[in-house]
Design a protein around this motif. Structure first.
Motif, PDB file in Angstrom:
ATOM      1  N   GLN A   1      44.769  20.368 -19.843  1.00 56.17           N
ATOM      2  CA  GLN A   1      43.596  21.131 -19.396  1.00 56.17           C
ATOM      3  C   GLN A   1      44.005  22.560 -19.065  1.00 56.17           C
ATOM      4  N   GLN A   2      45.094  22.727 -18.334  1.00 55.12           N
ATOM      5  CA  GLN A   2      45.568  24.059 -17.971  1.00 55.12           C
ATOM      6  C   GLN A   2      46.029  24.828 -19.208  1.00 55.12           C
ATOM      7  N   ALA A   3      46.727  24.149 -20.120  1.00 57.71           N
ATOM      8  CA  ALA A   3      47.231  24.814 -21.327  1.00 57.71           C
ATOM      9  C   ALA A   3      46.094  25.297 -22.222  1.00 57.71           C
ATOM     10  N   SER A   4      44.954  24.671 -22.112  1.00 56.97           N
ATOM     11  CA  SER A   4      43.801  25.049 -22.939  1.00 56.97           C
ATOM     12  C   SER A   4      42.967  26.160 -22.305  1.00 56.97           C
ATOM     13  N   LEU A   5      43.359  26.593 -21.119  1.00 57.43           N
ATOM     14  CA  LEU A   5      42.598  27.631 -20.420  1.00 57.43           C
ATOM     15  C   LEU A   5      42.669  28.980 -21.118  1.00 57.43           C
ATOM     16  N   THR A   6      41.580  29.701 -20.989  1.00 54.85           N
ATOM     17  CA  THR A   6      41.514  31.097 -21.379  1.00 54.85           C
ATOM     18  C   THR A   6      40.517  31.739 -20.417  1.00 54.85           C
TER      19      THR A   6
ATOM     20  N   GLN B   1      49.377  15.408 -24.255  1.00 54.16           N
ATOM     21  CA  GLN B   1      50.360  15.853 -23.258  1.00 54.16           C
ATOM     22  C   GLN B   1      51.784  15.786 -23.810  1.00 54.16           C
ATOM     23  N   ARG B   2      52.076  14.770 -24.611  1.00 43.51           N
ATOM     24  CA  ARG B   2      53.417  14.649 -25.187  1.00 43.51           C
ATOM     25  C   ARG B   2      53.723  15.835 -26.103  1.00 43.51           C
ATOM     26  N   LEU B   3      52.761  16.231 -26.904  1.00 40.65           N
ATOM     27  CA  LEU B   3      52.938  17.393 -27.769  1.00 40.65           C
ATOM     28  C   LEU B   3      53.172  18.653 -26.936  1.00 40.65           C
ATOM     29  N   LEU B   4      52.396  18.818 -25.895  1.00 44.36           N
ATOM     30  CA  LEU B   4      52.567  19.961 -25.000  1.00 44.36           C
ATOM     31  C   LEU B   4      53.959  19.943 -24.375  1.00 44.36           C
ATOM     32  N   ASN B   5      54.390  18.796 -23.878  1.00 48.22           N
ATOM     33  CA  ASN B   5      55.722  18.681 -23.273  1.00 48.22           C
ATOM     34  C   ASN B   5      56.829  19.000 -24.276  1.00 48.22           C
ATOM     35  N   ASP B   6      56.648  18.547 -25.525  1.00 48.27           N
ATOM     36  CA  ASP B   6      57.639  18.844 -26.567  1.00 48.27           C
ATOM     37  C   ASP B   6      57.730  20.347 -26.830  1.00 48.27           C
ATOM     38  N   LYS B   7      56.594  21.017 -26.848  1.00 53.24           N
ATOM     39  CA  LYS B   7      56.577  22.469 -27.071  1.00 53.24           C
ATOM     40  C   LYS B   7      57.238  23.208 -25.903  1.00 53.24           C
ATOM     41  N   ILE B   8      56.957  22.748 -24.695  1.00 51.09           N
ATOM     42  CA  ILE B   8      57.581  23.376 -23.521  1.00 51.09           C
ATOM     43  C   ILE B   8      59.097  23.170 -23.573  1.00 51.09           C
ATOM     44  N   ALA B   9      59.540  21.974 -23.955  1.00 51.26           N
ATOM     45  CA  ALA B   9      60.979  21.701 -24.068  1.00 51.26           C
ATOM     46  C   ALA B   9      61.609  22.599 -25.137  1.00 51.26           C
ATOM     47  N   LYS B  10      60.917  22.786 -26.247  1.00 51.67           N
ATOM     48  CA  LYS B  10      61.433  23.669 -27.302  1.00 51.67           C
ATOM     49  C   LYS B  10      61.547  25.091 -26.773  1.00 51.67           C
TER      50      LYS B  10
ATOM     51  N   PRO C   1      41.748  36.827 -25.269  1.00 57.74           N
ATOM     52  CA  PRO C   1      41.507  36.263 -26.600  1.00 57.74           C
ATOM     53  C   PRO C   1      42.243  34.949 -26.869  1.00 57.74           C
ATOM     54  N   ASN C   2      43.278  34.640 -26.080  1.00 57.99           N
ATOM     55  CA  ASN C   2      44.103  33.477 -26.383  1.00 57.99           C
ATOM     56  C   ASN C   2      44.248  32.555 -25.183  1.00 57.99           C
ATOM     57  N   SER C   3      44.417  31.272 -25.485  1.00 51.40           N
ATOM     58  CA  SER C   3      44.670  30.291 -24.437  1.00 51.40           C
ATOM     59  C   SER C   3      46.163  30.253 -24.130  1.00 51.40           C
ATOM     60  N   VAL C   4      46.510  29.594 -23.037  1.00 54.14           N
ATOM     61  CA  VAL C   4      47.912  29.409 -22.676  1.00 54.14           C
ATOM     62  C   VAL C   4      48.633  28.678 -23.804  1.00 54.14           C
ATOM     63  N   TRP C   5      48.006  27.680 -24.391  1.00 61.67           N
ATOM     64  CA  TRP C   5      48.565  26.922 -25.518  1.00 61.67           C
ATOM     65  C   TRP C   5      48.891  27.850 -26.691  1.00 61.67           C
ATOM     66  N   GLN C   6      47.985  28.713 -27.028  1.00 60.44           N
ATOM     67  CA  GLN C   6      48.220  29.643 -28.136  1.00 60.44           C
ATOM     68  C   GLN C   6      49.365  30.607 -27.820  1.00 60.44           C
ATOM     69  N   ILE C   7      49.410  31.077 -26.589  1.00 55.83           N
ATOM     70  CA  ILE C   7      50.477  32.002 -26.191  1.00 55.83           C
ATOM     71  C   ILE C   7      51.825  31.287 -26.246  1.00 55.83           C
ATOM     72  N   LEU C   8      51.892  30.058 -25.751  1.00 55.57           N
ATOM     73  CA  LEU C   8      53.142  29.292 -25.798  1.00 55.57           C
ATOM     74  C   LEU C   8      53.630  29.146 -27.235  1.00 55.57           C
ATOM     75  N   ASN C   9      52.752  28.770 -28.134  1.00 53.83           N
ATOM     76  CA  ASN C   9      53.143  28.605 -29.534  1.00 53.83           C
ATOM     77  C   ASN C   9      53.546  29.930 -30.175  1.00 53.83           C
ATOM     78  N   HIS C  10      52.854  30.984 -29.854  1.00 49.21           N
ATOM     79  CA  HIS C  10      53.224  32.317 -30.341  1.00 49.21           C
ATOM     80  C   HIS C  10      54.631  32.680 -29.874  1.00 49.21           C
ATOM     81  N   LEU C  11      54.906  32.443 -28.592  1.00 48.53           N
ATOM     82  CA  LEU C  11      56.243  32.738 -28.057  1.00 48.53           C
ATOM     83  C   LEU C  11      57.318  31.955 -28.800  1.00 48.53           C
TER      84      LEU C  11
END
Length: 152
Positions: free
Chosen positions: A23-28, A77-86, A33-43
């Motif tokens: 829920q937090q990662a999907s915030l904007t 959540q598992r996908l999000l956790n994997d991205k954070i670990a990466k 223009p971008n959500s936290v999820w999009q920013i994480l993936n961009h980074l």
């Protein structure tokens, strides 16, 4: 002379991804223009590119606009956790590469430019995330930061 001490805190993430849920990662915000999820993936995409350059791995230039996911929400959540670990592994790799940089290297200017780009880019996007999270009441205000950063 080793240069990693100069950049000691340059890759601090200020716990922006600690305990992050979908829920937090999907915030904007309405003006963001971008959500936290999009920013994480961009980074992650950008840092992969910069790490390859830092390690002298042949890489073709990337177009910055191609590093943004169109999907604003993450539901797994598992996908999000994997991205954070990466992301965290990337930060560790950057620090490891930085520890190898010495002023005596003939490519020192190029390496320092890449490290500077990495730190500025990371700072900018972490600031975006902090703002989004604060405006949605999921991140401490400045006067609460000391306690937040020292707590588990």
């Amino acid at each position: 002379m080793k240069l990693d001490k100069i950049f000691t805190d340059s890759f601090d993430t200020f716990k922006v991804f600690d305990k992050l849920d979908t829920q937090q990662a999907s915030l904007t915000n309405y003006s963001s223009p971008n959500s936290v999820w999009q920013i994480l993936n961009h980074l992650i995409i950008w840092q992969d590119y910069q790490i390859d350059k830092l390690c002298k791995i042949e890489t073709k230039d990337i177009n910055e606009t191609d590093t943004w996911f169109t999907e604003k929400d993450v539901l797994d959540q598992r996908l999000l956790n994997d991205k954070i670990a990466k992301f965290e592994n990337q930060i560790d790799k950057i620090k490891a590469e930085l520890s190898k940089v010495t002023i005596e290297q003939k490519d020192i200017e190029q390496k320092l430019k890449i490290i500077q780009d990495l730190t500025i880019h990371l700072s900018f996007h972490l600031g975006e995330i902090v703002l989004i999270m604060r405006q949605n009441r999921h991140y401490p205000m400045p006067n609460e930061m000391k306690t937040f950063l020292t707590s588990e």
